[in-house]
Write a protein that holds these residues in place. Sequence first.
Motif, PDB file in Angstrom:
ATOM      1  N   GLN A   8       0.802  -1.215   0.000  1.00 30.90           N
ATOM      2  CA  GLN A   8       0.000   0.000   0.000  1.00 30.90           C
ATOM      3  C   GLN A   8       0.839   1.271   0.000  1.00 30.90           C
ATOM      4  O   GLN A   8       0.335   2.349  -0.238  1.00 30.90           O
ATOM      5  N   VAL A   9       2.133   1.197   0.297  1.00 33.36           N
ATOM      6  CA  VAL A   9       2.995   2.369   0.377  1.00 33.36           C
ATOM      7  C   VAL A   9       3.396   2.817  -1.033  1.00 33.36           C
ATOM      8  O   VAL A   9       3.794   1.991  -1.869  1.00 33.36           O
ATOM      9  N   LYS A  10       3.278   4.137  -1.248  1.00 35.05           N
ATOM     10  CA  LYS A  10       3.663   4.724  -2.544  1.00 35.05           C
ATOM     11  C   LYS A  10       4.597   5.893  -2.277  1.00 35.05           C
ATOM     12  O   LYS A  10       4.242   6.826  -1.546  1.00 35.05           O
ATOM     13  N   LYS A  34       1.930   7.575   2.879  1.00 35.41           N
ATOM     14  CA  LYS A  34       1.938   7.220   4.290  1.00 35.41           C
ATOM     15  C   LYS A  34       3.041   8.014   4.979  1.00 35.41           C
ATOM     16  O   LYS A  34       4.093   8.273   4.391  1.00 35.41           O
ATOM     17  N   ASP A  35       2.781   8.383   6.237  1.00 34.83           N
ATOM     18  CA  ASP A  35       3.771   9.161   6.968  1.00 34.83           C
ATOM     19  C   ASP A  35       4.973   8.295   7.280  1.00 34.83           C
ATOM     20  O   ASP A  35       4.839   7.130   7.688  1.00 34.83           O
ATOM     21  N   SER A  67      -7.605   9.417   3.449  1.00 36.92           N
ATOM     22  CA  SER A  67      -6.636   9.660   2.394  1.00 36.92           C
ATOM     23  C   SER A  67      -5.542  10.566   2.937  1.00 36.92           C
ATOM     24  O   SER A  67      -5.823  11.588   3.582  1.00 36.92           O
ATOM     25  N   TYR A  68      -4.287  10.161   2.678  1.00 33.10           N
ATOM     26  CA  TYR A  68      -3.151  10.893   3.253  1.00 33.10           C
ATOM     27  C   TYR A  68      -2.099  11.128   2.180  1.00 33.10           C
ATOM     28  O   TYR A  68      -1.844  10.267   1.324  1.00 33.10           O
ATOM     29  N   SER A  69      -1.472  12.342   2.216  1.00 33.94           N
ATOM     30  CA  SER A  69      -0.389  12.658   1.287  1.00 33.94           C
ATOM     31  C   SER A  69       0.593  13.601   1.980  1.00 33.94           C
ATOM     32  O   SER A  69       0.190  14.570   2.627  1.00 33.94           O
ATOM     33  N   LYS A  70       1.882  13.289   1.820  1.00 35.90           N
ATOM     34  CA  LYS A  70       2.941  14.126   2.383  1.00 35.90           C
ATOM     35  C   LYS A  70       3.975  14.383   1.299  1.00 35.90           C
ATOM     36  O   LYS A  70       4.385  13.450   0.588  1.00 35.90           O
ATOM     37  N   THR A  71       4.417  15.647   1.157  1.00 31.78           N
ATOM     38  CA  THR A  71       5.304  16.036   0.056  1.00 31.78           C
ATOM     39  C   THR A  71       6.468  16.864   0.599  1.00 31.78           C
ATOM     40  O   THR A  71       6.278  17.786   1.409  1.00 31.78           O
ATOM     41  N   GLU A  95       9.275   0.753   9.694  1.00 36.05           N
ATOM     42  CA  GLU A  95      10.563   0.066   9.785  1.00 36.05           C
ATOM     43  C   GLU A  95      11.028  -0.540   8.456  1.00 36.05           C
ATOM     44  O   GLU A  95      11.924  -1.373   8.423  1.00 36.05           O
ATOM     45  N   THR A  96      10.391  -0.078   7.387  1.00 39.26           N
ATOM     46  CA  THR A  96      10.806  -0.535   6.046  1.00 39.26           C
ATOM     47  C   THR A  96      11.298   0.672   5.252  1.00 39.26           C
ATOM     48  O   THR A  96      10.674   1.737   5.250  1.00 39.26           O
ATOM     49  N   THR A  97      12.414   0.533   4.580  1.00 33.97           N
ATOM     50  CA  THR A  97      13.006   1.625   3.805  1.00 33.97           C
ATOM     51  C   THR A  97      12.474   1.585   2.371  1.00 33.97           C
ATOM     52  O   THR A  97      12.497   0.537   1.703  1.00 33.97           O
ATOM     53  N   TYR A  98      12.017   2.764   1.907  1.00 30.97           N
ATOM     54  CA  TYR A  98      11.510   2.899   0.523  1.00 30.97           C
ATOM     55  C   TYR A  98      12.359   3.934  -0.194  1.00 30.97           C
ATOM     56  O   TYR A  98      12.817   4.911   0.407  1.00 30.97           O
ATOM     57  N   LYS A  99      12.551   3.713  -1.503  1.00 29.84           N
ATOM     58  CA  LYS A  99      13.375   4.611  -2.320  1.00 29.84           C
ATOM     59  C   LYS A  99      12.604   5.021  -3.586  1.00 29.84           C
ATOM     60  O   LYS A  99      11.827   4.235  -4.126  1.00 29.84           O
ATOM     61  N   THR A 100      12.836   6.260  -4.040  1.00 27.79           N
ATOM     62  CA  THR A 100      12.282   6.721  -5.316  1.00 27.79           C
ATOM     63  C   THR A 100      13.166   6.254  -6.456  1.00 27.79           C
ATOM     64  O   THR A 100      14.330   5.878  -6.257  1.00 27.79           O
ATOM     65  N   SER A 101      12.619   6.298  -7.671  1.00 23.90           N
ATOM     66  CA  SER A 101      13.401   5.972  -8.867  1.00 23.90           C
ATOM     67  C   SER A 101      14.190   7.195  -9.311  1.00 23.90           C
ATOM     68  O   SER A 101      13.734   8.333  -9.171  1.00 23.90           O
TER      69      SER A 101
END
Length: 571
Positions: A8-10, A34-35, A67-71, A95-101
């Motif tokens: 669900q994380v974007k 997600k925050d 609905s949540y959005s953080k920029t 506790e999971t690391t996410y990276k952009t392209s």
Amino acid sequence: MAASVQAQVKFEAKVSKNKLGVNERLRVDFEMNKDGDNFRPPSFEGFTVVGGPNQSVSQSFVNGKRSYSKTYSFFLQPKSRGNKTIGQAEIIVDETTYKTSPVDIEVTAAVDTPTDGNDAEIAAAENLHLVAEVSKGDPYLNEAITVVYKLYVSPNISVSDWREVDSPNFTDFWSQNIDIRELRVENGEYQGEPYRYVELRKSILYPQKTGELEIEPLTLSISVDVPGERRDLFGRRLYKTINKTVSSSTRKLEVKPLPNEGKPLDFTGAVGKFSFNVKASKTELDASESLQATVEVRGNGNLNLFELPILELPSSLEVYDPERSENVNVSLRGQEGTITENYTIVPTQKGKYPIKPVSFSYFDPTTESYHRLTSEEILIDVKRGPAASSIAGRQGGSSGVTLPSDQFRYIKLKPDLQPIGQSSFFNSPVFWGSLALPILAIPLLIFFGRKRQEIAGDEKGQRIKKADRLARKYLSEAKKKLGDQKEFYEALERSLHNYLKAKLHIQTSDMSKEKISAILKEKGINDEDIMAFTNLLKSCEFARYTPASQVSMEQDYDKAVTVISTLDKQL
């Protein structure tokens, strides 16, 4: 459970543009749904950070769903030209690391008008495009081309209203617009990016000059809603409405002349693909009856821009000027339909009269060649009527007149002539008679001159003569049906409608009497004459249900002659 959260994380990076000048600024947004914690931006190698990070949060509840959005937003200034890459940003969510392209950016030489990455005008300009699409860039002279004006809108903005500021004149073209009954939004691409578009205007153009021609741009004023920097109490970004003027680019065409090689002598400028036909409504009739000879061209091309061939008819036939009619539809394929010219012909003598073959030529741009079509000869056989004279027979073809064998019986082969004695002309009776003759002829010349003026000034007589011609043209069928009530009034009503159709170029048979009265009034016809015409139409209607005598039919026929003559004079 962790896999469900991860799905669900974007977390993604968005840039205001992928290509900019070295003197422009770039905006980069890192958005997540997600925050998270420990946000780490990339190093922005090759750029100078001139603004940011700016943090914004938006959340809402709709139908019980959150609905949540953080920029995180940055504004960058490139340090040099070349291809650069914005690296990966990182965020920890649960506790999971996410990276952009990574995002590739092209930096070009300095532009004349530098722009900032957060300007609403810039956002509108980069996400709104008006394009003129032309079907062919190198048409022939008088070949149909289409131009379609499309407005492309990016999903990042929305359009609330638009109006035309300046329209193209199409100065060097014969043009016709195609009606767009309803604007439809379609999905498409513009320069490889997904866009929505709508077709605002379609036109058919026929170039009237050779060489380089320009299609002028269409200019629109558009109300555009673009996202701004401000947000409401719930963190949602507020939109800003601006008026943006956009124009399509000027399109240039190279118009080719029609080739001279193989051009027929009877070519009058028809370009396209056509069929050609000449036909007669009947080939057997009696003298004083009328028939219709029709010259017809059907097909696709510049139907309004050329002349139809003229029929060659015997001089002994009475022929009226042709009536032109057009049944043409306009689409993106060009003009399609039929052009006809109808000749009304009234033979006055018995005999056989040929309508000679005529030809029609056109240029087909698809095959780049000329084509010539020729009609068949039509023979008109007049069964009954006064016999044609020998002169008419020679002029109009074979009239069937046979010269009698004793036509020269009055010529004496041995006249027994005697020589005339010589005598003095002076003081002879012939001498005095030649002197007196001019003086005696003066009263006769005056008498005949006055008679000629009286005949020329006989307006009533001229009107009667003209009325007789019109009656013969439009009412000949009705006159033949005198005595048969039903057929007479049907023919009379049809004749009245045919007259208006010929004079006004409208289909009056599908109109009410009120509509016909309004059209005649617009043409300046007197109210009294309009009433006389509509009363005749009423008589035709009543006669279908009530009996009418021979006298009534003859009176209505005479009224029709008078009404047509009167209307013709005013029209």
